[in-house]
Design a protein around this motif. Structure first.
Motif, PDB file in Angstrom:
ATOM      1  N   GLU A 124     -31.353  81.855 -22.275  1.00 35.22           N
ATOM      2  CA  GLU A 124     -30.322  81.303 -21.395  1.00 35.22           C
ATOM      3  C   GLU A 124     -29.118  82.244 -21.359  1.00 35.22           C
ATOM      4  O   GLU A 124     -28.655  82.715 -22.399  1.00 35.22           O
ATOM      5  CB  GLU A 124     -29.867  79.931 -21.901  1.00 35.22           C
ATOM      6  N   VAL A 125     -28.635  82.548 -20.151  1.00 35.78           N
ATOM      7  CA  VAL A 125     -27.423  83.354 -19.997  1.00 35.78           C
ATOM      8  C   VAL A 125     -26.208  82.468 -20.259  1.00 35.78           C
ATOM      9  O   VAL A 125     -25.940  81.524 -19.513  1.00 35.78           O
ATOM     10  CB  VAL A 125     -27.331  83.968 -18.586  1.00 35.78           C
ATOM     11  N   LEU A 126     -25.479  82.759 -21.351  1.00 32.89           N
ATOM     12  CA  LEU A 126     -24.288  81.984 -21.689  1.00 32.89           C
ATOM     13  C   LEU A 126     -23.048  82.503 -20.969  1.00 32.89           C
ATOM     14  O   LEU A 126     -22.185  81.729 -20.565  1.00 32.89           O
ATOM     15  CB  LEU A 126     -24.047  82.020 -23.195  1.00 32.89           C
ATOM     16  N   ASP A 127     -22.959  83.820 -20.850  1.00 32.85           N
ATOM     17  CA  ASP A 127     -21.783  84.408 -20.222  1.00 32.85           C
ATOM     18  C   ASP A 127     -22.106  85.847 -19.844  1.00 32.85           C
ATOM     19  O   ASP A 127     -23.044  86.452 -20.386  1.00 32.85           O
ATOM     20  CB  ASP A 127     -20.580  84.365 -21.179  1.00 32.85           C
ATOM     21  N   ALA A 128     -21.330  86.418 -18.940  1.00 28.95           N
ATOM     22  CA  ALA A 128     -21.522  87.806 -18.514  1.00 28.95           C
ATOM     23  C   ALA A 128     -20.212  88.331 -17.962  1.00 28.95           C
ATOM     24  O   ALA A 128     -19.361  87.577 -17.486  1.00 28.95           O
ATOM     25  CB  ALA A 128     -22.623  87.897 -17.461  1.00 28.95           C
ATOM     26  N   ALA A 129     -20.041  89.654 -18.036  1.00 22.61           N
ATOM     27  CA  ALA A 129     -18.811  90.275 -17.538  1.00 22.61           C
ATOM     28  C   ALA A 129     -19.089  91.725 -17.185  1.00 22.61           C
ATOM     29  O   ALA A 129     -20.039  92.338 -17.691  1.00 22.61           O
ATOM     30  CB  ALA A 129     -17.706  90.192 -18.592  1.00 22.61           C
ATOM     31  N   TYR A 130     -18.260  92.266 -16.305  1.00 27.65           N
ATOM     32  CA  TYR A 130     -18.305  93.702 -16.032  1.00 27.65           C
ATOM     33  C   TYR A 130     -17.710  94.421 -17.244  1.00 27.65           C
ATOM     34  O   TYR A 130     -16.658  94.038 -17.751  1.00 27.65           O
ATOM     35  CB  TYR A 130     -17.492  94.042 -14.775  1.00 27.65           C
ATOM     36  N   TRP A 131     -18.396  95.474 -17.702  1.00 29.85           N
ATOM     37  CA  TRP A 131     -18.021  96.130 -18.951  1.00 29.85           C
ATOM     38  C   TRP A 131     -17.355  97.469 -18.653  1.00 29.85           C
ATOM     39  O   TRP A 131     -17.980  98.361 -18.069  1.00 29.85           O
ATOM     40  CB  TRP A 131     -19.256  96.345 -19.821  1.00 29.85           C
ATOM     41  N   GLY A 153     -17.390 103.788 -13.610  1.00 30.19           N
ATOM     42  CA  GLY A 153     -17.571 103.853 -12.162  1.00 30.19           C
ATOM     43  C   GLY A 153     -18.952 103.420 -11.714  1.00 30.19           C
ATOM     44  O   GLY A 153     -19.179 103.180 -10.526  1.00 30.19           O
ATOM     45  N   ARG A 154     -19.895 103.312 -12.649  1.00 25.86           N
ATOM     46  CA  ARG A 154     -21.228 102.796 -12.328  1.00 25.86           C
ATOM     47  C   ARG A 154     -21.285 101.311 -12.653  1.00 25.86           C
ATOM     48  O   ARG A 154     -20.392 100.753 -13.281  1.00 25.86           O
ATOM     49  CB  ARG A 154     -22.294 103.513 -13.153  1.00 25.86           C
ATOM     50  N   LEU A 155     -22.388 100.674 -12.250  1.00 26.21           N
ATOM     51  CA  LEU A 155     -22.595  99.286 -12.661  1.00 26.21           C
ATOM     52  C   LEU A 155     -22.763  99.250 -14.166  1.00 26.21           C
ATOM     53  O   LEU A 155     -23.559  99.997 -14.738  1.00 26.21           O
ATOM     54  CB  LEU A 155     -23.842  98.699 -11.998  1.00 26.21           C
ATOM     55  N   ARG A 156     -22.035  98.358 -14.831  1.00 29.37           N
ATOM     56  CA  ARG A 156     -22.158  98.202 -16.281  1.00 29.37           C
ATOM     57  C   ARG A 156     -21.768  96.766 -16.630  1.00 29.37           C
ATOM     58  O   ARG A 156     -20.676  96.307 -16.254  1.00 29.37           O
ATOM     59  CB  ARG A 156     -21.224  99.190 -16.999  1.00 29.37           C
ATOM     60  N   TYR A 157     -22.650  96.063 -17.313  1.00 26.48           N
ATOM     61  CA  TYR A 157     -22.405  94.654 -17.599  1.00 26.48           C
ATOM     62  C   TYR A 157     -22.755  94.335 -19.045  1.00 26.48           C
ATOM     63  O   TYR A 157     -23.697  94.887 -19.615  1.00 26.48           O
ATOM     64  CB  TYR A 157     -23.243  93.749 -16.686  1.00 26.48           C
ATOM     65  N   ALA A 158     -21.985  93.426 -19.635  1.00 22.75           N
ATOM     66  CA  ALA A 158     -22.312  92.821 -20.921  1.00 22.75           C
ATOM     67  C   ALA A 158     -22.781  91.403 -20.647  1.00 22.75           C
ATOM     68  O   ALA A 158     -22.141  90.675 -19.873  1.00 22.75           O
ATOM     69  CB  ALA A 158     -21.097  92.801 -21.833  1.00 22.75           C
ATOM     70  N   VAL A 159     -23.901  91.016 -21.257  1.00 18.55           N
ATOM     71  CA  VAL A 159     -24.471  89.684 -21.029  1.00 18.55           C
ATOM     72  C   VAL A 159     -24.748  89.041 -22.379  1.00 18.55           C
ATOM     73  O   VAL A 159     -25.429  89.625 -23.232  1.00 18.55           O
ATOM     74  CB  VAL A 159     -25.778  89.761 -20.213  1.00 18.55           C
ATOM     75  N   LEU A 160     -24.208  87.852 -22.579  1.00 18.41           N
ATOM     76  CA  LEU A 160     -24.408  87.110 -23.817  1.00 18.41           C
ATOM     77  C   LEU A 160     -25.502  86.076 -23.597  1.00 18.41           C
ATOM     78  O   LEU A 160     -25.420  85.246 -22.687  1.00 18.41           O
ATOM     79  CB  LEU A 160     -23.108  86.427 -24.219  1.00 18.41           C
ATOM     80  N   LEU A 161     -26.540  86.148 -24.423  1.00 18.49           N
ATOM     81  CA  LEU A 161     -27.706  85.263 -24.283  1.00 18.49           C
ATOM     82  C   LEU A 161     -27.857  84.359 -25.498  1.00 18.49           C
ATOM     83  O   LEU A 161     -27.509  84.736 -26.620  1.00 18.49           O
ATOM     84  CB  LEU A 161     -28.997  86.077 -24.136  1.00 18.49           C
ATOM     85  N   LEU A 172     -26.388  90.206 -27.461  1.00 19.11           N
ATOM     86  CA  LEU A 172     -25.547  90.850 -26.457  1.00 19.11           C
ATOM     87  C   LEU A 172     -26.370  91.935 -25.766  1.00 19.11           C
ATOM     88  O   LEU A 172     -26.846  92.865 -26.410  1.00 19.11           O
ATOM     89  CB  LEU A 172     -24.314  91.464 -27.124  1.00 19.11           C
ATOM     90  N   MET A 173     -26.545  91.775 -24.458  1.00 21.54           N
ATOM     91  CA  MET A 173     -27.346  92.714 -23.682  1.00 21.54           C
ATOM     92  C   MET A 173     -26.433  93.666 -22.915  1.00 21.54           C
ATOM     93  O   MET A 173     -25.350  93.303 -22.464  1.00 21.54           O
ATOM     94  CB  MET A 173     -28.230  91.961 -22.689  1.00 21.54           C
ATOM     95  N   ASP A 174     -26.908  94.885 -22.774  1.00 22.06           N
ATOM     96  CA  ASP A 174     -26.196  95.926 -22.030  1.00 22.06           C
ATOM     97  C   ASP A 174     -27.014  96.239 -20.779  1.00 22.06           C
ATOM     98  O   ASP A 174     -28.184  96.619 -20.869  1.00 22.06           O
ATOM     99  CB  ASP A 174     -26.063  97.169 -22.921  1.00 22.06           C
ATOM    100  N   ILE A 175     -26.409  96.064 -19.611  1.00 23.89           N
ATOM    101  CA  ILE A 175     -27.042  96.427 -18.344  1.00 23.89           C
ATOM    102  C   ILE A 175     -26.278  97.625 -17.789  1.00 23.89           C
ATOM    103  O   ILE A 175     -25.071  97.559 -17.569  1.00 23.89           O
ATOM    104  CB  ILE A 175     -27.014  95.271 -17.327  1.00 23.89           C
ATOM    105  N   LYS A 203     -25.155  85.842 -10.022  1.00 25.71           N
ATOM    106  CA  LYS A 203     -26.442  85.356  -9.547  1.00 25.71           C
ATOM    107  C   LYS A 203     -27.550  86.362  -9.855  1.00 25.71           C
ATOM    108  O   LYS A 203     -28.645  85.988 -10.283  1.00 25.71           O
ATOM    109  CB  LYS A 203     -26.360  85.093  -8.043  1.00 25.71           C
ATOM    110  N   ALA A 204     -27.254  87.648  -9.659  1.00 22.95           N
ATOM    111  CA  ALA A 204     -28.258  88.684  -9.925  1.00 22.95           C
ATOM    112  C   ALA A 204     -28.594  88.763 -11.408  1.00 22.95           C
ATOM    113  O   ALA A 204     -29.759  88.946 -11.791  1.00 22.95           O
ATOM    114  CB  ALA A 204     -27.746  90.039  -9.422  1.00 22.95           C
ATOM    115  N   ILE A 205     -27.596  88.620 -12.273  1.00 22.76           N
ATOM    116  CA  ILE A 205     -27.837  88.667 -13.720  1.00 22.76           C
ATOM    117  C   ILE A 205     -28.663  87.469 -14.167  1.00 22.76           C
ATOM    118  O   ILE A 205     -29.612  87.595 -14.949  1.00 22.76           O
ATOM    119  CB  ILE A 205     -26.489  88.737 -14.475  1.00 22.76           C
TER     120      ILE A 205
END
Length: 413
Positions: free
Chosen positions: A230-237, A245-253, A267-270, A202-204
């Motif tokens: 549009e966010v197609l998919d996302a995952a913890y990276w 150990g920190r927040l890290r996400y891959a987001v496919l747009l 591909l976005m890196d958060i 939801k946050a992504i």
């Protein structure tokens, strides 16, 4: 394969992966394992101890360089080809998690330690390490020469040449195959990508409804700057070493919201921004938000990267968001031969020197160059404080690495 079968496969794999509550312990274990694999990996993942040891070893004996943005974690793995929004590619500093307004001498020592450790791992002689540090000093100082005396840019050594050659030829397909192992518009869950919680997803989704964040993927040359994101998919990276150990996400747009094609995917890196271990100058004025600090440092040190980054808040934490481009690569210099060692040291030091020099006016550059050339001995053509620091830190890191391996092998945290 039908979408229904793919969905069932994904659900099965998801159930076999770690739950979000289990992440912290597993990631800590992975980080410790990565750091145990080699002295060079230990150096790259141990920024905090680097600064503890440098204070212990040198105290106030280091020169007090000009107050500029520094990388703060300037090892060889944090330099490499970076593309800007217009598709140009240059070798820049590529990771700014530790950036602060601080002492440029720290970046020089950190790079020297990284190169010296790589030389030891490559079974090069101590004499070669001496020549590498002399080349490091010469390359760095070359960035501070007066304009009329500046020589042409140094030839790229073989590892840099190969990385640049690969970078300019890469496309979205290469990035997809390397990062997500597939050209389908999903992120395959598994060893590198773990499922999200409902709150994370939801946050992504909320992040990319923000026009400022959505402008990142639409700002690249050739893309529709008014296209729907549009966010197609996302995952913890599960990625990196110091960042585990920190927040890290891959987001496919998907950028235009129409027919899904490679050029419209990104591909976005958060990545969570955390407090820097690198010491800042006491009177330095920097953003208090850690993500804003990282973005501001990138704009000064690595403009190609800085223009492609945004700071935001997610789940009450500061995060840095950037698109991963196919041309962005990490230099691999874990192994060096004697012939290329000095060339690599000179070239990478020149890259760091340019990043520092562009932040200084002419009188400040002259003053810092004079300081760098002061106090040299007859035995090494480099600042004595640089040589002494690297020697002491190599010794400290070698002992620290072996102790880390012993603790890892015996299961002691």
């Amino acid at each position: 394969m039908s979408s229904q079968k793919k969905s069932r496969r994904r659900e099965k794999r998801t159930n076999a992966l770690p739950k979000p509550a289990e992440r912290a312990e597993l990631l800590t274990g992975q980080r410790r394992l990565k750091m145990a694999r080699s002295p060079h990996a230990y150096v790259r993942g141990n920024t905090a101890q680097f600064y503890e040891w440098i204070v212990e070893a040198n105290g106030d004996s280091l020169p007090h360089g000009p107050a500029i943005w520094i990388c703060g974690d300037c090892h060889t793995g944090n330099l490499g080809p970076i593309a800007n929004q217009d598709g140009e590619v240059e070798v820049h500093i590529r990771d700014l998690d530790q950036t602060v307004i601080g002492n440029p001498a720290h970046d020089l020592i950190r790079l020297g330690l990284s190169l010296a450790t790589a030389a030891r791992g490559s079974s090069l002689s101590g004499l070669t390490t001496v020549h590498m540090l002399e080349a490091l000093a010469a390359g760095y100082e070359s960035a501070f020469r007066p304009k009329q005396r500046k020589a042409k840019s140094p030839d790229r050594p073989e590892p840099v040449h190969l990385a640049m050659k690969m970078a300019v030829r890469r496309s979205w397909q290469h990035l997809a195959e390397e990062r997500i192992e597939d050209l389908e518009p999903t992120i395959p869950l598994g060893k590198r990508f773990w499922p999200l919680t409902r709150d994370e997803r939801k946050a992504i989704d909320g992040l990319f409804r923000d026009d400022v964040i959505a402008s990142l993927p639409t700002g690249l040359r050739g893309r529709n700057d008014t296209g729907k994101v549009e966010v197609l998919d996302a995952a913890y990276w599960v990625k990196g070493c110091s960042s585990l150990g920190r927040l890290r996400y891959a987001v496919l747009l998907d950028v235009d919201g129409g027919v899904i094609e490679g050029d419209d995917l990104c591909l976005m890196d958060i990545k969570e921004g955390v407090k820097a271990a690198a010491p800042r100058y006491e009177n330095a004025s920097m953003p208090r938000d850690n993500a804003e600090r990282v973005v501001e440092g990138a704009r000064h040190l690595s403009p190609f990267l800085g223009e492609r980054m945004r700071a935001a808040r997610m789940l009450d934490r500061a995060v840095v968001i950037r698109e991963l481009l196919p041309q962005d690569l990490k230099l691999e210099v874990d192994e060096l031969d004697r012939e290329e060692a000095r060339k690599v040291a000179f070239y990478l030091a020149a890259v760091v020197g340019k990043a520092h020099a562009r932040q200084m006016d002419a009188p400040t550059r002259r003053g810092w160059l004079a300081e760098l050339r002061r106090g040299r001995s007859k035995t090494i053509d480099a600042p004595l404080w640089l040589w002494t620091s690297v020697v002491q830190l190599v010794s400290s890191h070698e002992a620290g690495y072996l102790e880390h391996c012993r603790r890892y092998a015996t299961g002691v945290n």
